[in-house]
Design an enzyme around this catalytic site. Sequence first.
Site, PDB file in Angstrom:
ATOM      1  CE1 TYR A  93      -2.408   3.246   2.503  1.00 56.46           C
ATOM      2  CE2 TYR A  93      -3.795   2.410   0.732  1.00 56.46           C
ATOM      3  CZ  TYR A  93      -3.524   3.373   1.695  1.00 56.46           C
ATOM      4  OH  TYR A  93      -4.358   4.449   1.828  1.00 56.46           O
ATOM      5  CG  ASP A 109       5.913   3.490   0.579  1.00 55.02           C
ATOM      6  OD1 ASP A 109       4.723   3.225   0.311  1.00 55.02           O
ATOM      7  OD2 ASP A 109       6.247   4.179   1.563  1.00 55.02           O
ATOM      8  CE  LYS A 145       2.405   4.542   7.854  1.00 56.85           C
ATOM      9  NZ  LYS A 145       1.016   4.581   8.365  1.00 56.85           N
TER      10      LYS A 145
HETATM   11  P1  KE4 Z   1      -0.695   8.257   4.404  1.00 57.59           P
HETATM   12  O1  KE4 Z   1      -1.187   8.961   3.149  1.00 57.59           O
HETATM   13  O2  KE4 Z   1      -1.784   7.440   5.078  1.00 57.59           O
HETATM   14  O3  KE4 Z   1       0.040   9.194   5.347  1.00 57.59           O
HETATM   15  O4  KE4 Z   1       0.438   7.206   3.951  1.00 57.59           O
HETATM   16  C1  KE4 Z   1       0.132   6.246   2.979  1.00 57.59           C
HETATM   17  C2  KE4 Z   1       1.097   5.083   3.119  1.00 57.59           C
HETATM   18  C3  KE4 Z   1       2.122   4.969   2.196  1.00 57.59           C
HETATM   19  N1  KE4 Z   1       3.025   3.958   2.272  1.00 57.59           N
HETATM   20  C4  KE4 Z   1       2.944   3.026   3.258  1.00 57.59           C
HETATM   21  C5  KE4 Z   1       3.961   1.922   3.305  1.00 57.59           C
HETATM   22  C6  KE4 Z   1       1.912   3.099   4.230  1.00 57.59           C
HETATM   23  O5  KE4 Z   1       1.839   2.144   5.195  1.00 57.59           O
HETATM   24  C7  KE4 Z   1       0.972   4.138   4.165  1.00 57.59           C
HETATM   25  C8  KE4 Z   1      -0.175   4.267   5.152  1.00 57.59           C
HETATM   26  N2  KE4 Z   1      -0.344   3.155   6.049  1.00 57.59           N
HETATM   27  C9  KE4 Z   1      -1.690   2.955   6.549  1.00 57.59           C
HETATM   28  C10 KE4 Z   1      -1.679   1.778   7.545  1.00 57.59           C
HETATM   29  N3  KE4 Z   1      -1.246   0.553   6.978  1.00 57.59           N
HETATM   30  C11 KE4 Z   1      -2.251   4.190   7.134  1.00 57.59           C
HETATM   31  C12 KE4 Z   1      -3.475   3.990   7.986  1.00 57.59           C
HETATM   32  C13 KE4 Z   1      -4.715   4.536   7.326  1.00 57.59           C
HETATM   33  O6  KE4 Z   1      -4.906   4.356   6.100  1.00 57.59           O
HETATM   34  O7  KE4 Z   1      -5.508   5.163   8.085  1.00 57.59           O
END
Ligand code: KE4
Length: 429
Positions: free
Chosen positions: A144, A239, A267
């Site tokens: 993701y 990523d 994060k």
């Molecule tokens: P954000 O746009 O949510 O800040 O980041 C996206 C993202 C990009 N790359 C990786 C490896 C990530 O894990 C994420 C976001 N992770 C999720 C949880 N697995 C965020 C939680 C959510 O969607 O509320």
Amino acid sequence: MNTPTSNTLFLRAQQSIPGGVNSPVRAFKSVGGTPIFIKRAEGAYLYDEDGNRYIDYINSWGPMILGHAYQPVVEAICQRAAFSTSYGAPTALETEMAELILSMVPNVDLIRMVSSGTEACMSAIRLARGYTGKNKFIKFEGCYHGHADCFLVKAGSGLATFNIQTVPGVTAGVAADTLTCAYNDLDAVNQLVQQNKGEIAAIILEPVAGNMGCIPPAPGFAEGLRKICDEENIVLIFDEVMTGFRLAAGGAQERLGVKADLVTYGKVIGAGMPVGAFGGKREIMEHIAPLGSVYQAGTLSGNPLAMIAGYTLLKTLKDNPQIYQQLEDKTAYLHKGLDEVLQRSGIPYIINRTGSMISVHFSDKPVNNFADAATANNERFNRYFHHMLNAGIYLPPSAYETWFISNALEQADLDHTIKATEEFLAKEA
Ligand code: KE4
């Protein structure tokens, strides 16, 4: 747990917010039940609106690596807020933040701040396309990279949790340029590259996957991708939104010893404030506006409150490298304890771990890719989640998420987690 206030708040929230949440994974949709509404958090603990306390293994999905309400970060935000919350003009603080990051991570010459991991990853893909003049890119099933259209193809995290294979609104045209294959399958990558010779701009990878549970790269996988990218003029994007500043000060690049061309962060970099970033080799980054023509922008990019929060946290991690060993030791202790009780139970399981990223899969075979994670007994995971929640332990509400360890966790918290797991297994046997 008795959570009447959360139940009432969830009903009310659904009247004004889609599904009552501002991000789908918070909705408990796959594990069932009503999401817990958090009133405050401190150290390793969350406190809900009914005053119940939970040991936190989500930590805001990664950012709270030193635990909640870490005083130096709280004080820095409060002090800075008095100077206004945003200017829309450059500040010395943004330069100090960029310089700090460049001093901690390898192989990044220039870095641009954004406000989320999604923004960081979508900007990196646009940059790779603009730099190479090619349109397609490879992502891995179950990984993701945020919710930009091009990534919502066989993605992990909430899409896996809700079994969303194709997302309405993502056009066939956009999806056509997104190529996918199984994580850890280098032969499949080679096949895609040969079938799309000269058309692939980038390969984007979670260097340790965390959105299908924790899935480490197989030996040689990341190195093999590096070799393919060198041979085929493909931009290798790590990523590191999840792994950055968590697996090591230098993230997965440092831990794996593999260099990416572009790296994305999120994060931990914001200490819980909205921050993302993308950076890499100068020859690539110089294509970003205003230097080059690959346009990317953001009203709140480099926001002073977000910068001072992230700077304060990253500086603490840089000046106290022993924190990473402490995180490693705590996670290893938890791993060992869970392994012992699971082994004794006779129930099939796999524990995957890299550093302070760990996940438990109720599977009778190794979990090395999304298909493996999807064939685990995830119904059992859902029962496990609720047993642990009732024991005052808040795990990520999906089998397709990694657990996040904070350095605020003490041995008593870990022992309680191990004991509650043993009690769950006794019920399941
Ligand atoms: P954000 O746009 O949510 O800040 O980041 C996206 C993202 C990009 N790359 C990786 C490896 C990530 O894990 C994420 C976001 N992770 C999720 C949880 N697995 C965020 C939680 C959510 O969607 O509320």
